[in-house]
Write an enzyme that holds these catalytic residues in place. Sequence first.
Site, PDB file in Angstrom:
ATOM      1  N   ASP A 162       0.852  -1.194   0.000  1.00  0.00           N
ATOM      2  CA  ASP A 162       0.000   0.000   0.000  1.00  0.00           C
ATOM      3  C   ASP A 162       0.887   1.244   0.000  1.00  0.00           C
ATOM      4  O   ASP A 162       0.719   2.141   0.820  1.00  0.00           O
ATOM      5  CB  ASP A 162      -0.927  -0.006   1.217  1.00  0.00           C
ATOM      6  CG  ASP A 162      -1.971   1.115   1.174  1.00  0.00           C
ATOM      7  OD1 ASP A 162      -2.270   1.614   0.074  1.00  0.00           O
ATOM      8  OD2 ASP A 162      -2.478   1.492   2.246  1.00  0.00           O
ATOM      9  N   LEU A 163       1.817   1.294  -0.936  1.00  0.00           N
ATOM     10  CA  LEU A 163       2.823   2.352  -0.903  1.00  0.00           C
ATOM     11  C   LEU A 163       2.361   3.579  -1.682  1.00  0.00           C
ATOM     12  O   LEU A 163       2.154   3.522  -2.892  1.00  0.00           O
ATOM     13  CB  LEU A 163       4.150   1.858  -1.486  1.00  0.00           C
ATOM     14  CG  LEU A 163       5.321   2.794  -1.205  1.00  0.00           C
ATOM     15  CD1 LEU A 163       5.709   2.756   0.262  1.00  0.00           C
ATOM     16  CD2 LEU A 163       6.516   2.446  -2.073  1.00  0.00           C
TER      17      LEU A 163
END
Length: 259
Positions: A162-163
């Site tokens: 979830d960057l």
Amino acid sequence: MTGLSDEWGGTGWDSQARLVRERWVDRRPRRPEVAARLLMETRLMPWLAPRLPLPVPIPHVLRQEPLVVRHEVVVGEPLDTFDAVGGRTLGAFLRALHAVDPAEAVRHDAPPPREALRERAATVKDFGTRVVPLLPGDRRDAASAVLDGVGALPTCALVHGDLGPEHVLARDGTVSGVIDFGDAHVGDPALDLAWALHGAPPAFARAVAAEYGAAMELTERALLWHRLGPWYEVTYGLDTGDPNAVRGGLEGVLARLPA
């Protein structure tokens, strides 16, 4: 320097956070199913942190019922300056993350490839059922092709999962850490490059790609993941009854679809 208050708050979809005495961050799940992810972090991150070139949270269980996990503050604010120096720093971080032994990561409780593929298949099916029908008829084939492409992507490296800029911290103009590993799993490394290569300003993106050594095939996979990003906002809005999120997500889906 943390963006948190002493009260339970935070804007994450999955967990609430509270700053304690300017030193600790306490997190608790917003929903029961998130508890397993927080517990996963308490087992994975102590092993992973020494293998990374930037500070990351190393949480431990503070209280079991109701669940609260605690980690020392990772100093910084969400990244808002996107220069080549920051891009190289993030590229080096991702290269190190994706180079760790995925089998060893699984032994430290990272979700394995089969679990990632099962969750991905469920997500793709859900998007096809609930999001595609909301799109204009002449864009549905392109949308379905994106879903088909994502479904076929590999699972070969430990990824953050979830960057985005909200999870990359900076202090005094320098990237200082990466937070929120609740979605970490053994999956496609291109997922972590989606925003960095296709959503960030060009100078930053070029520096990430150069430092990471991103080949064309990886860059193309990252574009598929980038196109998928707004779909999550649509289903979040549907699940929470938020028409603004649905509308904004659909606009994003259409904007990112190939012509």
